[in-house]
Design an enzyme around this catalytic site. Structure first.
Site: not given
Ligand code: PGA
Length: 258
Positions: A17, A19, A103, A105, A175, A181, A220
């Site tokens: 992903n 983003k 997601h 976010e 997630e 992140g 992560s």
């Molecule tokens: P990340 O993000 O691997 O940077 O923690 C995962 C995601 O948001 O799908």
């Protein structure tokens, strides 16, 4: 509840992903480098989710590579007065095979609610795309011992009135919000507990143990921790953010067992 219903192991499902990273030009260069490294990797499903502006060019540059493309979000209507939005039909035409829906976010920064996510999932499925449906608890929920209750509620509301056939086309991404992140991934044990619960809940909701539905982990994920996560019986793949933005790191994640 380990995934004992399915004697044949599922292909690992590895999705990146991106983003809001990479212009169309950068994305195509990356996709071509990736296709060169991952030539003929038929034993796993590989998906990348670039920004909308790069979807068409990236899908074209990946034709014949076996690597699939996903949108990061979609509106539930096919067309209309929804300034700034993109429909599933548009993503199909741009060459997408999947769409990430719900997601954290989107939920947190853009106020998406379970009911909207449910509409989006239905629209994605009706258009022939495969949804990658994200759920996960925040730190407050985990600390209060509400993790499984939150996951159960997100599953029931998000998947409300979907059919068994719909669910067989869906990928579920667990997630945990606190792991995204932050460099602090869930432990394999924490992730396995959540994945087993998700599988069990899907079994109850859809009236049979849906062993064929990929349940993937995100938060992560890195070349250093993927193997221990993938060793868990109910983890069928990963959704990778930061570590998918670098060719070498993403290739190492895709080839975690090679
Ligand atoms: P990340 O993000 O691997 O940077 O923690 C995962 C995601 O948001 O799908």
């Amino acid at each position: 509840m380990p995934n004992t219903q399915d004697p044949t192991p599922m292909k690992p499902f590895i999705a990146g992903n991106w983003k809001m990273h990479k212009t169309a030009g950068e994305a195509v260069a990356f996709a071509q480098a990736l296709a060169g490294e991952l030539n003929a990797a038929q034993d796993r499903d590989i998906v990348i989710a670039p920004p909308f502006t790069a979807l068409h060019a990236v899908s074209r540059s990946l034709a014949g590579s076996g690597i699939k493309v996903a949108a990061q979000n979609l509106h539930w209507e096919r067309e209309g007065a929804y300034t700034g939005e993109i429909s599933a039909a548009m993503a199909v035409e741009a060459g997408c095979s999947y769409a990430i829906i719900g997601h954290s976010e989107r939920r947190k920064l853009f106020g998406e609610k379970d009911e909207e996510i449910n509409r989006k999932l239905k629209s994605v499925l009706a258009s022939g795309l495969g949804p990658i449906f994200c759920i996960g608890e925040n730190l407050e929920d985990r600390d209060a011992g509400r993790t499984l209750a939150v996951l159960g509620s997100q599953l029931r509301k998000g998947l409300d009135s979907l059919t068994r056939r719909d669910i067989m086309e869906t990928v579920i991404a667990y997630e945990p919000v606190w792991a995204i992140g932050t460099g602090r991934a869930a432990t394999p044990g924490q992730a396995q507990e959540a994945h087993a619960f998700i599988r069990q809940t899907l079994g109850k909701m859809f009236d049979a143990p849906p062993a064929g539905i990929p349940v993937i982990y995100g938060g992560s994920v890195s070349p250093g921790n993927i193997r221990s996560l993938m060793e868990q019986p109910d983890i069928n793949g990963v959704l990778v953010g930061g570590a998918s933005l670098d060719v070498d790191s993403f290739v190492r994640i895709v080839n975690f067992d090679k």
